[in-house]
Design an enzyme around this catalytic site. Structure first.
Site, PDB file in Angstrom:
ATOM      1  N   THR A   1      -6.859   4.573  10.092  1.00 31.48           N
ATOM      2  CA  THR A   1      -8.444   4.249   9.944  1.00 31.48           C
ATOM      3  C   THR A   1      -9.046   5.367  11.309  1.00 31.48           C
ATOM      4  OG1 THR A   1      -7.830   2.207  12.381  1.00 31.48           O
ATOM      5  CG2 THR A   1      -7.646   2.141   9.620  1.00 31.48           C
TER       6      THR A   1
ATOM      7  N   GLU B   1     -10.773   3.886  13.765  1.00 33.76           N
ATOM      8  CA  GLU B   1     -10.740   3.396  15.253  1.00 33.76           C
ATOM      9  C   GLU B   1      -9.243   3.717  15.949  1.00 33.76           C
ATOM     10  OE1 GLU B   1     -10.655   1.551  12.624  1.00 33.76           O
ATOM     11  OE2 GLU B   1     -12.990   1.207  12.607  1.00 33.76           O
TER      12      GLU B   1
ATOM     13  N   GLY C   1     -31.009   8.383  -6.869  1.00 37.21           N
ATOM     14  CA  GLY C   1     -32.166   6.429  -7.340  1.00 37.21           C
ATOM     15  C   GLY C   1     -31.042   6.142  -8.313  1.00 37.21           C
TER      16      GLY C   1
ATOM     17  N   PHE D   1       0.551  -0.965   0.087  1.00 37.71           N
ATOM     18  CA  PHE D   1      -0.197   0.224   0.230  1.00 37.71           C
ATOM     19  C   PHE D   1       0.444   1.317   0.038  1.00 37.71           C
ATOM     20  CE2 PHE D   1      -2.812  -2.857   3.058  1.00 37.71           C
ATOM     21  CZ  PHE D   1      -3.777  -2.970   1.210  1.00 37.71           C
TER      22      PHE D   1
ATOM     23  N   GLN E   1     -28.017   8.605  -2.836  1.00 34.71           N
ATOM     24  CA  GLN E   1     -29.705   7.853  -2.822  1.00 34.71           C
ATOM     25  C   GLN E   1     -30.674   8.970  -3.740  1.00 34.71           C
ATOM     26  OE1 GLN E   1     -30.163   5.368  -0.889  1.00 34.71           O
ATOM     27  NE2 GLN E   1     -32.280   4.970  -1.496  1.00 34.71           N
TER      28      GLN E   1
ATOM     29  N   THR F   1       1.041   4.410  -1.913  1.00 29.52           N
ATOM     30  CA  THR F   1       0.541   5.818  -2.195  1.00 29.52           C
ATOM     31  C   THR F   1       1.087   6.504  -3.590  1.00 29.52           C
ATOM     32  OG1 THR F   1      -1.068   6.208  -0.987  1.00 29.52           O
ATOM     33  CG2 THR F   1      -0.513   8.230  -2.384  1.00 29.52           C
TER      34      THR F   1
ATOM     35  N   GLU G   1      -0.261  15.187   7.360  1.00 26.30           N
ATOM     36  CA  GLU G   1      -1.008  14.044   6.969  1.00 26.30           C
ATOM     37  C   GLU G   1      -2.207  13.981   6.717  1.00 26.30           C
ATOM     38  OE1 GLU G   1       0.073  10.917   6.712  1.00 26.30           O
ATOM     39  OE2 GLU G   1      -0.940  10.048   4.898  1.00 26.30           O
TER      40      GLU G   1
HETATM   41  C1  FAD Z   1      -5.097   3.309  -0.999  1.00 25.48           C
HETATM   42  C2  FAD Z   1      -4.534   2.728   0.124  1.00 25.48           C
HETATM   43  C3  FAD Z   1      -2.944   3.988  -0.499  1.00 25.48           C
HETATM   44  C4  FAD Z   1      -2.366   3.724   0.857  1.00 25.48           C
HETATM   45  N1  FAD Z   1      -1.605   4.710   1.159  1.00 25.48           N
HETATM   46  C5  FAD Z   1      -0.313   4.570   1.944  1.00 25.48           C
HETATM   47  C6  FAD Z   1       1.361   5.267   1.692  1.00 25.48           C
HETATM   48  O1  FAD Z   1       1.658   5.912   0.659  1.00 25.48           O
HETATM   49  N2  FAD Z   1       2.297   4.568   2.828  1.00 25.48           N
HETATM   50  C7  FAD Z   1       1.477   4.314   3.800  1.00 25.48           C
HETATM   51  O2  FAD Z   1       2.443   3.805   4.874  1.00 25.48           O
HETATM   52  N3  FAD Z   1       0.523   3.648   3.816  1.00 25.48           N
HETATM   53  C8  FAD Z   1      -0.643   3.719   3.332  1.00 25.48           C
HETATM   54  N4  FAD Z   1      -1.442   2.957   3.183  1.00 25.48           N
HETATM   55  C9  FAD Z   1      -1.799   2.045   4.149  1.00 25.48           C
HETATM   56  C10 FAD Z   1      -2.819   2.510   5.130  1.00 25.48           C
HETATM   57  O3  FAD Z   1      -2.435   3.398   6.014  1.00 25.48           O
HETATM   58  C11 FAD Z   1      -3.377   1.051   5.975  1.00 25.48           C
HETATM   59  O4  FAD Z   1      -4.132   0.317   5.568  1.00 25.48           O
HETATM   60  C12 FAD Z   1      -4.176   1.782   6.924  1.00 25.48           C
HETATM   61  O5  FAD Z   1      -3.327   2.134   8.405  1.00 25.48           O
HETATM   62  C13 FAD Z   1      -4.813   0.397   7.748  1.00 25.48           C
HETATM   63  O6  FAD Z   1      -3.699  -0.725   7.738  1.00 25.48           O
HETATM   64  P1  FAD Z   1      -3.422  -2.475   7.669  1.00 25.48           P
HETATM   65  O7  FAD Z   1      -4.632  -2.358   6.409  1.00 25.48           O
HETATM   66  O8  FAD Z   1      -3.017  -2.687   8.017  1.00 25.48           O
HETATM   67  O9  FAD Z   1      -4.642  -2.140   8.759  1.00 25.48           O
HETATM   68  P2  FAD Z   1      -5.150  -2.998  10.061  1.00 25.48           P
HETATM   69  O10 FAD Z   1      -3.819  -2.934  11.128  1.00 25.48           O
HETATM   70  O11 FAD Z   1      -4.922  -4.864  10.096  1.00 25.48           O
HETATM   71  O12 FAD Z   1      -6.449  -3.877  10.502  1.00 25.48           O
HETATM   72  C14 FAD Z   1      -7.350  -4.170  10.561  1.00 25.48           C
HETATM   73  C15 FAD Z   1      -8.923  -3.359  11.183  1.00 25.48           C
HETATM   74  O13 FAD Z   1      -8.687  -3.729  12.758  1.00 25.48           O
HETATM   75  C16 FAD Z   1      -8.827  -2.162  13.311  1.00 25.48           C
HETATM   76  N5  FAD Z   1      -7.911  -1.934  14.122  1.00 25.48           N
HETATM   77  C17 FAD Z   1      -6.299  -2.265  14.271  1.00 25.48           C
HETATM   78  N6  FAD Z   1      -5.804  -1.910  14.776  1.00 25.48           N
HETATM   79  C18 FAD Z   1      -6.946  -1.383  15.992  1.00 25.48           C
HETATM   80  C19 FAD Z   1      -6.727  -1.167  17.449  1.00 25.48           C
HETATM   81  N7  FAD Z   1      -5.602  -0.776  18.246  1.00 25.48           N
HETATM   82  N8  FAD Z   1      -8.512  -0.218  18.186  1.00 25.48           N
HETATM   83  C20 FAD Z   1      -9.292  -1.019  17.385  1.00 25.48           C
HETATM   84  N9  FAD Z   1      -9.277  -1.567  16.227  1.00 25.48           N
HETATM   85  C21 FAD Z   1      -7.780  -1.888  15.004  1.00 25.48           C
HETATM   86  C22 FAD Z   1      -8.933  -1.311  12.274  1.00 25.48           C
HETATM   87  O14 FAD Z   1      -9.217   0.643  11.912  1.00 25.48           O
HETATM   88  C23 FAD Z   1      -8.752  -2.180  11.062  1.00 25.48           C
HETATM   89  O15 FAD Z   1     -10.982  -1.880  10.914  1.00 25.48           O
HETATM   90  C24 FAD Z   1      -2.568   3.323   2.155  1.00 25.48           C
HETATM   91  C25 FAD Z   1      -3.577   2.040   2.079  1.00 25.48           C
HETATM   92  C26 FAD Z   1      -4.901   2.502   0.728  1.00 25.48           C
HETATM   93  C27 FAD Z   1      -5.395   0.972   0.965  1.00 25.48           C
END
Ligand code: FAD
Length: 244
Positions: A229, A231, A203, A20, A200, A22, A106
Site C-alpha cells: 500500500t 502507507e 461531467g 487475494f 470530472q 491475481t 513488481e
Molecule cells: C485485486 C487484488 C489483487 C491482489 N493480488 C495479489 C497477489 O497476486 N498476490 C498477493 O500476495 N497479494 C495480492 N493482493 C493482496 C494485496 O497485496 C494486499 O491487499 C495489500 O498488500 C494490503 O494488505 P491487506 O489487504 O492485508 O491490508 P492491511 O494490511 O489490512 O491494511 C489495512 C490498512 O492499514 C494500513 N497499514 C497496514 N500496515 C501499516 C503500517 N505499518 N503503517 C501504516 N499503515 C499501515 C494499510 O496501508 C491499509 O490502509 C491483491 C489484492 C487485491 C485487492
C-alpha cells in the site's frame, strides 16, 4: 502469515490459505509463501512451487471487485497438500529475502501500468473536451480545463521520467528498494488523481459505463493498495531516512 509447510520424511506438507491472488482462478502453477520455522518470524519463511492439480489444492470463488474486471482474483486453499522436496523455490528459510529482492520489480510493474493508464485517460479526455460543447463553446476552451490538463500532463511526464530512470537502474541491477517505493507511491497516487480529474472533465457522462473514463477511474483505485500500500511505501522510504 499462517500457512505452514512441515517436513515429513522427504516431503513437505502444506496447510493454510491465501486471499487475494491475481489470476488465482486460472493459474496452473503458484508460488506459495509458507512458514517453515514458526519460531523464527520473517526468517522462517520459505517459497514453494505448487502444481494446482495436486490433491489438497482448491480455489475459492472469484472475488467481485470494484474494477479490473478482466483480471480474476481469488482465494487459494492448501489442505495437507504434499509436495516433493524439489518444490522448494530458492533457499530454505530465505523466502522473505527472496520476496524483498523481487518486490521492487513488481512495484516497477505497477508504475508501468500507471503510466500507460494515464496516457490513455489523458488522450480520452483531451478528445472529449475538444468535442463537448457547453454554453456555446467546447469544454477545452475553458481556462480551468486547459490548466487542469496541463497540470496533469506535467505530473505524468515527471512520473514517466522517474520510471525511465528506474528502468535503466533495474537493467544494471542498481534499482534500490527505496527507488521502487518512491516510484510506486508517486505513479499510483498520480494515476488515481489523473483518473479522478479527467472523469470530472467529462461531467455526468464520465460516471456512466458508456464512457471509458469511468473504467480508468475504477481500475486505478487498487494500484494504491496491491504490491504494497501507499502507507507501506512511505514506511519503506522513511526507513531509509532514519536508518530503521
Ligand atoms: C485485486 C487484488 C489483487 C491482489 N493480488 C495479489 C497477489 O497476486 N498476490 C498477493 O500476495 N497479494 C495480492 N493482493 C493482496 C494485496 O497485496 C494486499 O491487499 C495489500 O498488500 C494490503 O494488505 P491487506 O489487504 O492485508 O491490508 P492491511 O494490511 O489490512 O491494511 C489495512 C490498512 O492499514 C494500513 N497499514 C497496514 N500496515 C501499516 C503500517 N505499518 N503503517 C501504516 N499503515 C499501515 C494499510 O496501508 C491499509 O490502509 C491483491 C489484492 C487485491 C485487492
Amino acid at each position: 502469515m499462517k500457512t505452514t509447510a512441515v517436513k515429513e520424511g522427504n516431503e513437505w506438507v502444506l496447510s493454510g490459505s491465501k486471499v487475494f491472488i491475481t489470476n488465482g482462478m486460472n493459474a496452473n502453477l503458484v508460488i506459495v509463501c509458507a512458514k517453515t520455522d514458526t519460531s523464527l518470524g520473517a526468517k522462517g519463511i520459505s517459497l514453494f512451487l505448487v502444481d494446482a492439480t495436486l490433491g489438497g489444492f482448491s480455489r475459492g470463488k472469484k472475488l467481485k471487485k470494484l474494477g479490473q474486471h478482466t483480471g480474476d482474483t481469488s482465494e487459494l486453499f492448501f489442505d495437507k497438500l504434499r509436495l516433493s522436496e524439489d518444490c522448494l523455490l530458492g533457499e530454505l528459510n530465505k523466502g522473505f529475502i527472496h520476496l524483498m529482492t523481487e518486490l521492487p520489480r513488481e512495484r516497477l510493474g505497477c508504475a508501468i501500468q500507471a503510466i500507460g493508464a494515464n496516457d490513455g485517460a489523458l488522450e480520452e479526455t483531451i478528445n472529449y473536451v475538444a468535442e463537448r460543447q457547453v454554453f456555446g463553446q467546447s469544454v477545452a476552451k475553458f481556462q480551468n480545463t486547459r490548466f487542469k490538463l496541463a497540470e496533469l500532463k506535467a505530473q505524468q511526464e515527471l512520473c514517466r521520467s522517474f520510471l525511465n530512470a528506474c528502468t535503466e537502474k533495474l537493467k544494471s541491477h542498481e534499482m534500490t528498494t527505496e527507488d521502487a517505493a518512491i516510484l510506486k507511491l508517486m505513479t499510483t497516487e498520480a494515476q488515481c488523481k489523473i483518473a479522478d480529474e479527467c472523469l470530472q472533465l467529462f461531467g455526468g457522462y464520465g460516471y456512466t459505463r458508456e464512457y471509458k473514463i469511468s473504467r480508468f477511474y475504477a481500475d486505478a483505485r487498487i494500484q494504491k493498495i496491491y504490491g504494497g500500500t501507499s502507507e507501506i511505501m512511505k514506511e519503506v522510504i522513511a526507513r531509509t531516512l532514519f536508518g530503521r
